[in-house]
Scaffold this motif. Sequence first.
Motif, PDB file in Angstrom:
ATOM      1  N   SER A   1      -5.567  -2.162  -0.882  1.00 53.87           N
ATOM      2  CA  SER A   1      -6.081  -1.108   0.149  1.00 53.87           C
ATOM      3  C   SER A   1      -6.954  -1.950   1.162  1.00 53.87           C
ATOM      4  O   SER A   1      -6.798  -1.461   2.355  1.00 53.87           O
ATOM      5  CB  SER A   1      -6.833   0.065  -0.639  1.00 53.87           C
ATOM      6  N   LEU A  57      -3.110  -0.452  -6.376  1.00 52.64           N
ATOM      7  CA  LEU A  57      -3.371   0.264  -5.064  1.00 52.64           C
ATOM      8  C   LEU A  57      -4.685  -0.078  -4.476  1.00 52.64           C
ATOM      9  O   LEU A  57      -4.965  -0.535  -3.093  1.00 52.64           O
ATOM     10  CB  LEU A  57      -2.876   1.623  -5.246  1.00 52.64           C
ATOM     11  N   THR A  73       1.188   3.845  -3.185  1.00 50.21           N
ATOM     12  CA  THR A  73       0.715   5.314  -3.047  1.00 50.21           C
ATOM     13  C   THR A  73       1.841   6.136  -3.395  1.00 50.21           C
ATOM     14  O   THR A  73       1.676   7.147  -3.999  1.00 50.21           O
ATOM     15  CB  THR A  73       0.339   5.245  -1.387  1.00 50.21           C
ATOM     16  N   TYR A 100       0.839  -1.193   0.057  1.00 46.83           N
ATOM     17  CA  TYR A 100       0.030   0.021   0.096  1.00 46.83           C
ATOM     18  C   TYR A 100       0.848   1.288   0.092  1.00 46.83           C
ATOM     19  O   TYR A 100       0.548   2.163  -0.870  1.00 46.83           O
ATOM     20  CB  TYR A 100      -0.850   0.006   1.208  1.00 46.83           C
TER      21      TYR A 100
END
Length: 428
Positions: free
Chosen positions: A227, A223, A208, A204
């Motif tokens: 998540s 992503l 990001t 993650y």
Amino acid sequence: MSQMMQQLQLLKDFVALCQKDPDVLHEKELKFFKDWLESMGATVPPPNEPEEPKEPQPEEKAEKKPEPKPEPEPEPESEESDLELDNTGVIEDNDKDLPEDGDESKEVTEEMMDSADEKRSAAMAAFSEGNFDEAMKLFTEAIMINPHSALLYAKRASIFIKQKKPNKAIHDCSKAIQLNPDSAQPYKWRGRAQQLLGKWEEAYHDLTMACKLDFDDLANEWLHEVSPNAKKIMEHNRKYERKREEKEIKARKERMRKAKEEYERAKAQESTSSGGGGFGGFPGGFPGGFPGGMGGMPGGMGGMPGGMGGMPGGMGGMPGGMGGMPGGMGGMPGGMGGMPGGMGGMPGGMGGMPGGMGGMPNLGNILNDPEIVQAFGDPEVAAAFQDISQNPQNMMKYQDNPKVQALINKMATKFGGKPPGGEGGPTV
């Protein structure tokens, strides 16, 4: 006649005693009587053998029961034990070998950079054709020529991802980030590698960062995939962190509580050992507390008969304990070996304080003197000193009281003078 009846009664009682306990006849004092009975043909039963005292049998030692072992604290559950994660697509990579790196100390020329670019183009062509092994070989050659290129490491990492070798991909991406931390490609491919290994939180963060540096649709898609699991883990970790902090705060409060109890206990012991309130450990202060204060013996008093010379300046009142002594006992005026003008002590009394008395003695030593403490414990002595403290002239009333005089002598010695009756100033 009456005397004979008494003797007969005594004889009856003696016979009853012998019948009850024949062993009496074997007493040394009654040997004559036993011999007479036997001479008359009587048979005296032999004495009973005394019972041998039984040896006390050792008490059976109670078997010591083993102390119960403290129950071990339950081990904390694994931080991920109560998490339900979607591990779809997670693989296991047992390949621990690391890929070959270039020599970073090598100085790269423009010709070498051009040669490395040619190798990279050829590797990309092989990759497009699905020839991953050839592409891997060409990217490695390009890295050997130009080991300072973060892009070459990132491209080789993408080949490792295709080959399902996430550990090697993570190695190359970390190398690329080290060379250029502002490049998005290494974060993108390392995030994908972490996703394949089920390292959701790490994936993650990397993905990001990749989208933040240079938004990429594929990176954004990955992503969104990681998540849900990543956020579950992060919330779970925050919960455990809060619990850990609460436990630490509770333990800190417990340590503070124990430290406070220990301090209070030590303080109470110290107070007990020092005798509690009062001056210099005198329990409760002076008996009677010198109500109204010891107004002080009139300065320059030459000494009462059998009594003690005046104390200069007076001892200030000491309500409930030894208060301050106004003016202090600064000592007798120099050279006061007796009262001026030949005013010595009264007949049989004590002269003035010896000349050059060097200031107030240590009151703590005076009040801690066991004889003085014991004397003030006598109600009669305490009442006498209370009377004297209200009017020093009342000392005359106690000149024949041995207990009061003994205490006065003791205190006079403590104050540096001589007990009454000793050598004082000149007498008239």
